[in-house]
Design a protein around this motif. Structure first.
Motif, PDB file in Angstrom:
ATOM      1  N   CYS A   1       1.936   5.013   0.946  1.00 44.29           N
ATOM      2  CA  CYS A   1       1.902   5.735   2.216  1.00 44.29           C
ATOM      3  C   CYS A   1       0.757   6.732   2.219  1.00 44.29           C
ATOM      4  CB  CYS A   1       3.230   6.476   2.414  1.00 44.29           C
ATOM      5  SG  CYS A   1       3.252   7.549   3.849  1.00 44.29           S
ATOM      6  N   PRO A   2      -0.090   6.762   3.254  1.00 43.47           N
ATOM      7  CA  PRO A   2      -1.251   7.645   3.247  1.00 43.47           C
ATOM      8  C   PRO A   2      -0.958   9.052   3.726  1.00 43.47           C
ATOM      9  CG  PRO A   2      -1.290   6.269   5.200  1.00 43.47           C
ATOM     10  CD  PRO A   2      -0.092   5.839   4.397  1.00 43.47           C
TER      11      PRO A   2
ATOM     12  N   GLU B   1       3.718   6.753  -8.199  1.00 45.62           N
ATOM     13  CA  GLU B   1       2.816   5.619  -8.059  1.00 45.62           C
ATOM     14  C   GLU B   1       2.972   4.616  -9.203  1.00 45.62           C
ATOM     15  OE1 GLU B   1       0.581   5.466  -5.323  1.00 45.62           O
ATOM     16  OE2 GLU B   1       1.778   7.194  -4.684  1.00 45.62           O
TER      17      GLU B   1
ATOM     18  N   PRO C   1       0.827  -1.203   0.000  1.00 42.75           N
ATOM     19  CA  PRO C   1       0.000   0.000   0.000  1.00 42.75           C
ATOM     20  C   PRO C   1       0.860   1.251   0.000  1.00 42.75           C
ATOM     21  CG  PRO C   1      -0.753  -1.568   1.660  1.00 42.75           C
ATOM     22  CD  PRO C   1       0.559  -2.068   1.155  1.00 42.75           C
TER      23      PRO C   1
ATOM     24  N   ARG D   1      -6.136   8.501  -0.947  1.00 43.99           N
ATOM     25  CA  ARG D   1      -5.615   7.736   0.187  1.00 43.99           C
ATOM     26  C   ARG D   1      -6.509   7.818   1.423  1.00 43.99           C
ATOM     27  NH1 ARG D   1      -4.063   4.451  -2.656  1.00 43.99           N
ATOM     28  NH2 ARG D   1      -2.078   4.595  -3.760  1.00 43.99           N
TER      29      ARG D   1
ATOM     30  N   THR E   1      -8.907   4.784   0.003  1.00 38.62           N
ATOM     31  CA  THR E   1      -8.375   3.436  -0.217  1.00 38.62           C
ATOM     32  C   THR E   1      -6.856   3.461  -0.260  1.00 38.62           C
ATOM     33  OG1 THR E   1      -8.390   1.528  -1.713  1.00 38.62           O
ATOM     34  CG2 THR E   1      -8.518   3.695  -2.726  1.00 38.62           C
ATOM     35  N   ASP E   2      -6.250   2.320   0.104  1.00 37.75           N
ATOM     36  CA  ASP E   2      -4.806   2.169  -0.053  1.00 37.75           C
ATOM     37  C   ASP E   2      -4.463   1.295  -1.255  1.00 37.75           C
ATOM     38  OD1 ASP E   2      -5.499  -0.351   0.810  1.00 37.75           O
ATOM     39  OD2 ASP E   2      -4.236  -0.337   2.606  1.00 37.75           O
ATOM     40  N   ARG E   3      -5.456   0.999  -2.098  1.00 32.35           N
ATOM     41  CA  ARG E   3      -5.186   0.185  -3.279  1.00 32.35           C
ATOM     42  C   ARG E   3      -4.307   0.955  -4.267  1.00 32.35           C
ATOM     43  NH1 ARG E   3     -11.475  -1.576  -3.235  1.00 32.35           N
ATOM     44  NH2 ARG E   3     -11.269  -2.981  -1.451  1.00 32.35           N
TER      45      ARG E   3
END
Length: 321
Positions: free
Chosen positions: A32-33, A128, A30, A99, A102-104
């Motif tokens: 990083c948010p 990404e 995933p 983010r 979702t972390d997809r």
């Protein structure tokens, strides 16, 4: 198709006359948010479909170029972004919004056409490693305009700009293809010259949500940068798409489809009819820009900024009929 095949997490398969681009993302950690840029305020307009509605204004330092509608669709394996906004600031804020949802992995960035308010946020997503997708004509159109777009961005946004702001699509669509986000298929369709010569639409089959890019304007006056006659023809094609709602390039998301096209079609027909009348009478371009389309004034935001430009484009096109 070579650019998709070379993507480290992708494979390509053919389904009838469509190409289905599927991305294998299970092994990707995933993202990083945490981002310094505050997230854009997005609305879930249909299950798994999120939209940021751009401001009805010209790009300026206060809005960072966030004047276009942009959004993303979430599948079980990955996310597709449709347009990235008018600057890396907006793109980064969109990434933050994603983010929060979702972390997809972000598998795809789709550019609907070449105008800067839709593509200058691309660089925010480079890390990404998505597949950048656009109309087959898009790279050439962007290269031809790169210098002027960057100069204009520096002037209007008051930001330091660089060539890094330009991320060209590597996978190009010339007809019709699909991408599979995992239990979610998006149909990409390239159109002949209309709003621009590189218009691409995205239909989410699961919800019937059509991302029309600037082929559809609501509230804000349409801007002709391609072919006014071609645009009217493409509107007929769009009306046949079995959408349940449309995300226009500018304006509110509309559930009345294809009725949402009525105002734009009327305006473009007025421009064509009145411009032809001027040409038939031997009228000048100056006469056309001073009179054509004035019955539409009051129906559209930013009318005074764009109507004369639209008439100029129509006059130039129609004088050769």
């Amino acid at each position: 198709m070579a650019s998709i095949m070379s993507h480290p997490f992708s494979h390509l398969r053919r389904a009838g006359h469509l190409f289905v681009i599927a991305i294998a993302v299970a092994a990707i950690p995933p993202a990083c948010p945490a981002f310094a840029q505050a997230a854009l305020s997005v609305t879930e307009v249909a299950p798994g479909v999120y939209v940021y509605r751009g401001e009805h204004a010209e790009a300026n330092p206060e809005n960072d170029g966030g004047i276009a509608n942009i959004g993303f669709v979430v599948g079980t394996r990955s996310v597709a972004i449709i347009d990235t906004g008018g600057s890396p600031v907006i793109g980064t804020a969109l990434l933050s919004a994603i983010r929060e949802v979702t972390d997809r992995p972000i598998g795809y960035v789709v550019n609907t056409h070449f105008h800067p308010d839709h593509i200058l946020g691309n660089s925010a997503f480079s890390a990404e490693a998505p597949v950048f997708i656009g109309h087959a004509n898009l790279p050439a159109a962007l290269r031809a305009r790169q210098e002027s777009y960057l100069a204009r961005a520096a002037e209007t946004l008051g930001q330091d700009v660089s060539e890094a702001w330009f991320v060209l699509p590597k996978h190009l669509v010339s007809t019709r293809e699909t991408i599979d986000l995992g239990d979610r298929v998006l149909i990409l369709e390239a159109h002949p010259p209309a709003h621009t010569d590189s218009d691409l639409t995205v239909l989410d089959e699961a919800t019937g949500t059509l991302f029309a890019g600037d082929l559809v304007f609501l509230e804000r006056i349409p801007a002709v940068d391609g072919s006014v006659l071609g645009w009217l023809a493409v509107l007929d094609r769009l009306a046949e798409i079995p959408a349940r709602k449309v995300v226009p390039g500018h304006g509110p998301v509309a559930a009345a489809w294809p009725d949402a096209l009525a105002d734009e079609r009327r305006y473009l027909k007025v421009i064509v009819t009145e411009t032809r009348r001027i040409l038939a009478a031997g009228g000048t371009l100056q006469a056309a820009t001073a009179t054509v389309g004035l019955s539409e004034k009051g129906r559209w935001l930013l009318f005074d900024d764009y109507n004369a430009r639209n008439v100029t484009a129509a006059y130039t096109e129609l004088e050769w009929e």
